[in-house]
Design an enzyme around this catalytic site. Structure first.
Site, PDB file in Angstrom:
ATOM      1  CG  LEU A  66      -5.985  75.416  91.420  1.00 58.49           C
ATOM      2  CD1 LEU A  66      -5.125  74.173  91.669  1.00 58.49           C
ATOM      3  CD2 LEU A  66      -6.541  75.644  92.870  1.00 58.49           C
ATOM      4  N   GLY A 111      -9.658  75.963  88.312  1.00 55.25           N
ATOM      5  CA  GLY A 111      -9.942  75.886  89.637  1.00 55.25           C
ATOM      6  C   GLY A 111     -11.230  76.676  89.834  1.00 55.25           C
ATOM      7  CG  ASN A 135      -8.150  76.441  81.318  1.00 55.98           C
ATOM      8  OD1 ASN A 135      -8.663  75.949  82.510  1.00 55.98           O
ATOM      9  ND2 ASN A 135      -7.348  77.251  81.283  1.00 55.98           N
ATOM     10  CD  GLU A 136      -7.937  71.923  85.184  1.00 58.44           C
ATOM     11  OE1 GLU A 136      -8.559  72.023  84.384  1.00 58.44           O
ATOM     12  OE2 GLU A 136      -8.298  72.183  86.455  1.00 58.44           O
TER      13      GLU A 136
HETATM   14  N1  CO8 Z   1      -2.238  82.307  88.598  1.00 57.94           N
HETATM   15  C1  CO8 Z   1      -1.621  83.234  89.035  1.00 57.94           C
HETATM   16  N2  CO8 Z   1      -1.438  84.383  88.216  1.00 57.94           N
HETATM   17  C2  CO8 Z   1      -2.522  84.306  87.226  1.00 57.94           C
HETATM   18  C3  CO8 Z   1      -3.486  83.485  87.172  1.00 57.94           C
HETATM   19  C4  CO8 Z   1      -3.458  82.257  87.774  1.00 57.94           C
HETATM   20  N3  CO8 Z   1      -4.158  81.181  87.524  1.00 57.94           N
HETATM   21  N4  CO8 Z   1      -4.321  84.065  85.979  1.00 57.94           N
HETATM   22  C5  CO8 Z   1      -3.942  84.927  85.837  1.00 57.94           C
HETATM   23  N5  CO8 Z   1      -2.947  85.568  86.421  1.00 57.94           N
HETATM   24  C6  CO8 Z   1      -2.029  86.893  86.324  1.00 57.94           C
HETATM   25  C7  CO8 Z   1      -1.666  86.891  84.959  1.00 57.94           C
HETATM   26  O1  CO8 Z   1      -0.358  86.419  84.536  1.00 57.94           O
HETATM   27  C8  CO8 Z   1      -1.336  88.772  85.040  1.00 57.94           C
HETATM   28  O2  CO8 Z   1      -0.254  88.919  85.823  1.00 57.94           O
HETATM   29  P1  CO8 Z   1       0.579  90.213  85.405  1.00 57.94           P
HETATM   30  O3  CO8 Z   1      -0.306  91.372  85.436  1.00 57.94           O
HETATM   31  O4  CO8 Z   1       1.740  90.287  86.117  1.00 57.94           O
HETATM   32  O5  CO8 Z   1       0.976  90.020  83.923  1.00 57.94           O
HETATM   33  C9  CO8 Z   1      -2.740  89.131  85.976  1.00 57.94           C
HETATM   34  O6  CO8 Z   1      -2.807  87.978  86.756  1.00 57.94           O
HETATM   35  C10 CO8 Z   1      -3.849  89.489  85.245  1.00 57.94           C
HETATM   36  O7  CO8 Z   1      -4.145  88.286  84.177  1.00 57.94           O
HETATM   37  P2  CO8 Z   1      -4.962  88.833  82.734  1.00 57.94           P
HETATM   38  O8  CO8 Z   1      -4.059  90.196  82.314  1.00 57.94           O
HETATM   39  O9  CO8 Z   1      -4.673  87.561  81.993  1.00 57.94           O
HETATM   40  O10 CO8 Z   1      -6.448  89.098  83.032  1.00 57.94           O
HETATM   41  P3  CO8 Z   1      -7.586  89.292  81.936  1.00 57.94           P
HETATM   42  O11 CO8 Z   1      -8.548  89.955  82.829  1.00 57.94           O
HETATM   43  O12 CO8 Z   1      -7.103  89.361  80.755  1.00 57.94           O
HETATM   44  O13 CO8 Z   1      -8.036  87.620  81.854  1.00 57.94           O
HETATM   45  C11 CO8 Z   1      -8.290  85.462  82.937  1.00 57.94           C
HETATM   46  C12 CO8 Z   1      -8.486  86.847  83.345  1.00 57.94           C
HETATM   47  C13 CO8 Z   1      -9.333  84.921  81.844  1.00 57.94           C
HETATM   48  C14 CO8 Z   1      -8.748  84.757  84.115  1.00 57.94           C
HETATM   49  C15 CO8 Z   1      -6.764  84.906  82.451  1.00 57.94           C
HETATM   50  O14 CO8 Z   1      -5.915  85.599  83.218  1.00 57.94           O
HETATM   51  C16 CO8 Z   1      -6.663  83.787  82.288  1.00 57.94           C
HETATM   52  O15 CO8 Z   1      -6.982  82.763  81.388  1.00 57.94           O
HETATM   53  N6  CO8 Z   1      -5.834  83.211  83.441  1.00 57.94           N
HETATM   54  C17 CO8 Z   1      -5.347  81.927  83.395  1.00 57.94           C
HETATM   55  C18 CO8 Z   1      -6.263  81.015  83.898  1.00 57.94           C
HETATM   56  C19 CO8 Z   1      -5.705  79.405  84.235  1.00 57.94           C
HETATM   57  O16 CO8 Z   1      -5.820  78.717  83.197  1.00 57.94           O
HETATM   58  N7  CO8 Z   1      -5.618  78.838  85.302  1.00 57.94           N
HETATM   59  C20 CO8 Z   1      -5.479  77.578  85.428  1.00 57.94           C
HETATM   60  C21 CO8 Z   1      -4.884  77.360  86.891  1.00 57.94           C
HETATM   61  S1  CO8 Z   1      -4.461  75.544  87.084  1.00 57.94           S
HETATM   62  C22 CO8 Z   1      -5.794  75.034  88.200  1.00 57.94           C
HETATM   63  O17 CO8 Z   1      -6.659  75.801  88.528  1.00 57.94           O
HETATM   64  C23 CO8 Z   1      -6.107  73.710  88.215  1.00 57.94           C
HETATM   65  C24 CO8 Z   1      -4.954  73.000  88.625  1.00 57.94           C
HETATM   66  C25 CO8 Z   1      -5.058  71.394  88.881  1.00 57.94           C
HETATM   67  C26 CO8 Z   1      -3.871  71.010  89.105  1.00 57.94           C
HETATM   68  C27 CO8 Z   1      -3.635  69.451  88.516  1.00 57.94           C
HETATM   69  C28 CO8 Z   1      -1.993  69.155  88.629  1.00 57.94           C
HETATM   70  C29 CO8 Z   1      -1.895  67.790  88.563  1.00 57.94           C
END
Ligand code: CO8
Length: 260
Positions: A66, A111, A135-136
């Site tokens: 997400l 997500g 990993n939430e």
């Molecule tokens: N949302 C928004 N922006 C994101 C996200 C995301 N999920 N993931 C990465 N970005 C952004 C980064 O902040 C970065 O932005 P900037 O260039 O401005 O610094 C850009 O995208 C590129 O990211 P990386 O440099 O980290 O890229 P890598 O290629 O090194 O890594 C990964 C890619 C492995 C995907 C890494 O970005 C990562 O681990 N991202 C986090 C993923 C994550 O934890 N997602 C969880 C989202 S929550 C969800 O999906 C379920 C929630 C359920 C809700 C329940 C509530 C009750």
């Protein structure tokens, strides 16, 4: 075009391929989810389409889950609309009559992992840098019950419990070992493998396979549908809390710092 998802239908085999193409990391924004749902609906209603392969055009990332920016600093109305779209995506994909295969060619947290788990079969590329999991908990948030149910249906209760409590992102061999992915292949074999798997599943009579799929998934789908509005309200209340907003903001900072 500014499309976030490329869809190609091979009319001779009846198999469509959806390629996520939303830089930088295929995060699931409201726009992305809306496009995803419309594409799914079109394919579902197209009698020429019986199978679907989902993959990414972005190197190293299948989907980052997400879009955190949709859950940060927005109005309660926005949170509700966003959450309804997340639910809709899952209802359509988990409940699809098509044979669905996730061809996971990059990392797939939260997500992103849910999308993969909602398919019938998961093939992941072997690469020491790729991770997958729900990993939430690491973000200070809680995976919704239907994320959990989908995970339990794939890997069993004990494996899901440990993985969820610890918010684990699994390496590819680990994901394979716990059954989170069904098969691991080198990058260059991914496409052929996915096509072969869809063909194998499509060799069965459609009605028997579809009714069997529905039998296996119906309880979990019905449970979510019965609690859909309540689930939206829960999400909105939870995500609006100052403490949760703070956790998300710290997590975003951490993501950005990790780079430099
Ligand atoms: N949302 C928004 N922006 C994101 C996200 C995301 N999920 N993931 C990465 N970005 C952004 C980064 O902040 C970065 O932005 P900037 O260039 O401005 O610094 C850009 O995208 C590129 O990211 P990386 O440099 O980290 O890229 P890598 O290629 O090194 O890594 C990964 C890619 C492995 C995907 C890494 O970005 C990562 O681990 N991202 C986090 C993923 C994550 O934890 N997602 C969880 C989202 S929550 C969800 O999906 C379920 C929630 C359920 C809700 C329940 C509530 C009750």
């Amino acid at each position: 075009s500014n499309k976030k998802i490329l869809v190609e239908l091979d009319t001779s085999s009846g198999v469509a391929t959806m390629k996520f193409k939303s830089p930088p990391v295929n995060s699931l924004s409201l726009d992305f989810l809306t496009e995803f749902c419309i594409s799914l609906e079109k394919l579902e209603n197209d009698r020429a389409c019986r199978g679907l392969i989902i993959t990414s055009t972005i190197p190293r990332v299948f989907s980052s889950g997400l879009d955190i920016m949709e859950m940060y600093g927005k109005s309660t109305e926005h949170y509700a609309e966003f959450w309804r779209a997340v639910q809709e995506m899952w209802l359509r994909l988990y409940g699809s009559n098509m044979v669905t295969v996730a061809a996971i060619n990059g990392s797939s947290p939260a997500g992103g992992c849910l999308i993969a788990l909602s398919c019938d079969y998961r093939i992941m590329v072997e690469n020491p840098k790729y991770v997958i999991g729900l990993n939430e908990a690491q973000l200070g948030i809680v995976a919704p019950f239907w994320f959990k149910d989908t995970f339990v249906n794939a890997v069993g209760h004990r494996v899901a419990e440990r993985s969820l409590q610890l918010g684990l992102l699994h390496s590819v061999p680990e994901a394979h070992q716990i059954g989170l992915v069904d098969e691991v292949v080198p990058e260059e074999k991914l496409q052929d493998k996915a096509v072969a798997v869809v063909a194998q599943w499509l060799a069965l009579p459609d009605h028997a396979r579809q009714l069997t799929k529905s039998m296996m998934r119906k309880a979990v789908l019905d449970h979510m549908l019965a609690h859909r509005e309540e689930d939206i309200q829960n999400f909105v209340n939870f995500i609006s809390k100052d403490s949760i907003q703070k956790s998300l903001s710290m997590y975003m900072e951490m993501l950005k710092k990790k780079k430099s």
